[in-house]
Scaffold this motif. Structure first.
Motif, PDB file in Angstrom:
ATOM      1  N   GLU A 171       0.957  -1.306   0.322  1.00  0.00           N
ATOM      2  CA  GLU A 171       0.382   0.127   0.169  1.00  0.00           C
ATOM      3  C   GLU A 171       0.627   1.301   0.175  1.00  0.00           C
ATOM      4  N   GLY A 172       1.533   1.135   1.204  1.00  0.00           N
ATOM      5  CA  GLY A 172       2.831   2.170   0.972  1.00  0.00           C
ATOM      6  C   GLY A 172       3.464   2.951  -0.899  1.00  0.00           C
ATOM      7  N   VAL A 173       3.708   1.000  -1.076  1.00  0.00           N
ATOM      8  CA  VAL A 173       5.093   1.402  -2.800  1.00  0.00           C
ATOM      9  C   VAL A 173       3.742   2.454  -3.144  1.00  0.00           C
ATOM     10  N   VAL A 174       2.268   1.913  -3.306  1.00  0.00           N
ATOM     11  CA  VAL A 174       1.635   2.497  -4.795  1.00  0.00           C
ATOM     12  C   VAL A 174       0.385   3.679  -4.256  1.00  0.00           C
ATOM     13  N   LEU A 175       1.229   4.316  -2.860  1.00  0.00           N
ATOM     14  CA  LEU A 175       1.198   5.782  -2.300  1.00  0.00           C
ATOM     15  C   LEU A 175       1.720   6.487  -3.143  1.00  0.00           C
TER      16      LEU A 175
ATOM     17  N   GLN B 117       1.258  10.598  -3.468  1.00  0.00           N
ATOM     18  CA  GLN B 117       1.015  10.810  -2.105  1.00  0.00           C
ATOM     19  C   GLN B 117       1.509  10.275  -0.742  1.00  0.00           C
ATOM     20  N   TRP B 118       2.906  11.527  -0.618  1.00  0.00           N
ATOM     21  CA  TRP B 118       3.558  10.903  -0.058  1.00  0.00           C
ATOM     22  C   TRP B 118       3.729  10.820   1.580  1.00  0.00           C
ATOM     23  N   SER B 119       2.547  12.060   2.434  1.00  0.00           N
ATOM     24  CA  SER B 119       1.982  12.183   3.555  1.00  0.00           C
ATOM     25  C   SER B 119       1.292  10.338   3.413  1.00  0.00           C
ATOM     26  N   ALA B 120       0.487   9.824   2.332  1.00  0.00           N
ATOM     27  CA  ALA B 120      -0.293   9.220   3.002  1.00  0.00           C
ATOM     28  C   ALA B 120       0.781   7.800   3.358  1.00  0.00           C
ATOM     29  N   ALA B 121       1.743   7.861   2.105  1.00  0.00           N
ATOM     30  CA  ALA B 121       2.440   6.713   2.040  1.00  0.00           C
ATOM     31  C   ALA B 121       3.510   6.779   2.522  1.00  0.00           C
ATOM     32  N   TYR B 122       3.647   7.880   3.689  1.00  0.00           N
ATOM     33  CA  TYR B 122       4.806   7.842   4.799  1.00  0.00           C
ATOM     34  C   TYR B 122       3.684   7.650   6.425  1.00  0.00           C
ATOM     35  N   ARG B 123       2.673   7.985   6.339  1.00  0.00           N
ATOM     36  CA  ARG B 123       1.830   7.653   7.302  1.00  0.00           C
ATOM     37  C   ARG B 123       1.584   5.765   6.752  1.00  0.00           C
ATOM     38  N   ARG B 124       2.226   5.239   6.049  1.00  0.00           N
ATOM     39  CA  ARG B 124       1.843   3.796   5.773  1.00  0.00           C
ATOM     40  C   ARG B 124       3.128   3.534   6.583  1.00  0.00           C
ATOM     41  N   PHE B 125       3.992   3.776   5.830  1.00  0.00           N
ATOM     42  CA  PHE B 125       4.962   3.240   6.250  1.00  0.00           C
ATOM     43  C   PHE B 125       5.744   3.709   7.785  1.00  0.00           C
ATOM     44  N   ASP B 126       4.825   4.497   7.988  1.00  0.00           N
ATOM     45  CA  ASP B 126       4.823   4.335   9.262  1.00  0.00           C
ATOM     46  C   ASP B 126       4.316   3.747  10.151  1.00  0.00           C
ATOM     47  N   GLU B 127       3.099   3.379  10.275  1.00  0.00           N
ATOM     48  CA  GLU B 127       2.480   1.879  10.153  1.00  0.00           C
ATOM     49  C   GLU B 127       3.601   0.542  10.452  1.00  0.00           C
ATOM     50  N   LEU B 128       3.822   0.867   8.897  1.00  0.00           N
ATOM     51  CA  LEU B 128       4.728  -0.528   8.857  1.00  0.00           C
ATOM     52  C   LEU B 128       5.798  -0.458   9.987  1.00  0.00           C
ATOM     53  N   VAL B 129       6.346   0.946  10.569  1.00  0.00           N
ATOM     54  CA  VAL B 129       8.231   0.502  11.049  1.00  0.00           C
ATOM     55  C   VAL B 129       7.173  -0.199  12.244  1.00  0.00           C
ATOM     56  N   GLN B 130       6.260   0.648  12.530  1.00  0.00           N
ATOM     57  CA  GLN B 130       5.329   0.130  13.694  1.00  0.00           C
ATOM     58  C   GLN B 130       5.503  -1.611  14.154  1.00  0.00           C
ATOM     59  N   ARG B 131       4.212  -1.777  13.368  1.00  0.00           N
ATOM     60  CA  ARG B 131       4.745  -3.003  12.940  1.00  0.00           C
ATOM     61  C   ARG B 131       5.921  -3.905  12.790  1.00  0.00           C
ATOM     62  N   ALA B 132       6.723  -3.560  12.221  1.00  0.00           N
ATOM     63  CA  ALA B 132       7.635  -4.461  12.152  1.00  0.00           C
ATOM     64  C   ALA B 132       9.257  -3.623  12.322  1.00  0.00           C
ATOM     65  N   PRO B 133       9.398  -3.301  13.080  1.00  0.00           N
ATOM     66  CA  PRO B 133      10.393  -2.336  13.233  1.00  0.00           C
ATOM     67  C   PRO B 133      12.338  -3.367  12.891  1.00  0.00           C
ATOM     68  N   ASP B 134      11.827  -4.746  13.325  1.00  0.00           N
ATOM     69  CA  ASP B 134      13.198  -5.075  12.294  1.00  0.00           C
ATOM     70  C   ASP B 134      13.574  -5.752  11.016  1.00  0.00           C
ATOM     71  N   PHE B 135      12.002  -4.919  10.311  1.00  0.00           N
ATOM     72  CA  PHE B 135      12.011  -5.082   8.507  1.00  0.00           C
ATOM     73  C   PHE B 135      13.025  -3.867   7.929  1.00  0.00           C
TER      74      PHE B 135
ATOM     75  N   LEU C 282      11.700  12.980   0.651  1.00  0.00           N
ATOM     76  CA  LEU C 282      11.082  13.041  -0.736  1.00  0.00           C
ATOM     77  C   LEU C 282       9.935  14.633   0.702  1.00  0.00           C
ATOM     78  N   LEU C 283      10.005  14.368   1.147  1.00  0.00           N
ATOM     79  CA  LEU C 283       8.826  15.116   1.954  1.00  0.00           C
ATOM     80  C   LEU C 283       9.654  16.079   2.431  1.00  0.00           C
ATOM     81  N   ASP C 284      11.816  16.081   1.684  1.00  0.00           N
ATOM     82  CA  ASP C 284      12.386  17.138   2.798  1.00  0.00           C
ATOM     83  C   ASP C 284      12.356  17.478   4.091  1.00  0.00           C
ATOM     84  N   ASP C 285      11.960  16.074   4.915  1.00  0.00           N
ATOM     85  CA  ASP C 285      12.201  15.924   6.284  1.00  0.00           C
ATOM     86  C   ASP C 285      13.876  15.173   6.380  1.00  0.00           C
ATOM     87  N   LEU C 286      14.926  16.057   6.131  1.00  0.00           N
ATOM     88  CA  LEU C 286      16.319  15.326   6.028  1.00  0.00           C
ATOM     89  C   LEU C 286      16.487  14.779   7.280  1.00  0.00           C
ATOM     90  N   ASP C 287      16.137  15.032   8.597  1.00  0.00           N
ATOM     91  CA  ASP C 287      16.474  14.569   9.806  1.00  0.00           C
ATOM     92  C   ASP C 287      15.412  12.981  10.050  1.00  0.00           C
TER      93      ASP C 287
END
Length: 189
Positions: free
Chosen positions: A75-79, A84-102, A115-120
């Motif tokens: 889903e994140g890759v499709v976004l 749809q970078w903000s929506a993709a970020y939210r999906r990937f945020d869910e992903l790292v919460q669910r699978a922190p070792d992935f 891509l959102l220029d949030d370099l930190d």
């Protein structure tokens, strides 16, 4: 995939999305026993052989045994492909919460943060990616791009060289490294 403007990187990333979505899942990403041999082959490969080997590595990086994790990644890759970078970020945020070792979860979130220029955030996520998968050439190349954006050419060169030590045929990264060497050391490569 290095670029100071980011445009080339975005096009290259978007071009990879169909292959990434088609990757089959089996073992979890960076722990796959096939990776050491693939990386050894990638280091020796020429420009003709390297894309196929890179594709196999990426397919492994995208594997996860948890179907929910796989679904969030897809889903994140499709976004991301739909810009749809903000929506993709939210999906990937869910992903790292669910699978922190992935590792690929962190890499994808780093890509969107870049891509959102949030370099930190991108740097922190790249650091996590590399802690899980030190051979992640894409994460290293992205780190080089971030250092360039921040005006740290020496650090960018180190990141690009690290990426090239793993995947020597990345043409855009090689060009960036050569340009930086010439600029930093005052000689043509």
């Amino acid at each position: 995939m290095a670029s100071t403007s980011g445009g080339c990187s975005r096009r290259a990333l978007l071009g990879l999305l169909p292959a990434l979505l088609a990757a089959r899942r089996a073992l979890a990403d960076q722990r796959d026993p096939a990776l050491p041999d693939l990386f050894a082959r990638l280091r020796r490969a020429d420009a003709v052989e390297a894309p196929a080997i890179e594709g196999r590595i990426r397919a492994i990086w995208y594997r996860h045994p948890d179907r929910i994790v796989t679904s969030l990644l897809d889903e994140g890759v499709v976004l991301l492909s739909d810009r749809q970078w903000s929506a993709a970020y939210r999906r990937f945020d869910e992903l790292v919460q669910r699978a922190p070792d992935f590792a690929e979860a962190w890499n994808q979130r780093a890509t969107v943060a870049f891509l959102l220029d949030d370099l930190d955030t991108a740097v922190r996520d790249i650091q996590r990616t590399l802690a899980l998968e030190p051979r992640h050439f894409e994460a290293l190349a992205r780190l080089g791009e971030i250092y360039l954006k921040r005006g740290h050419p020496e650090a960018a060169l180190r990141a690009f060289e690290a990426a090239l030590s793993i995947h020597p045929t990345m043409a855009a990264v090689r060009r960036q490294a050569d340009e930086l060497r010439s600029r930093l050391f005052g000689r043509d490569i």
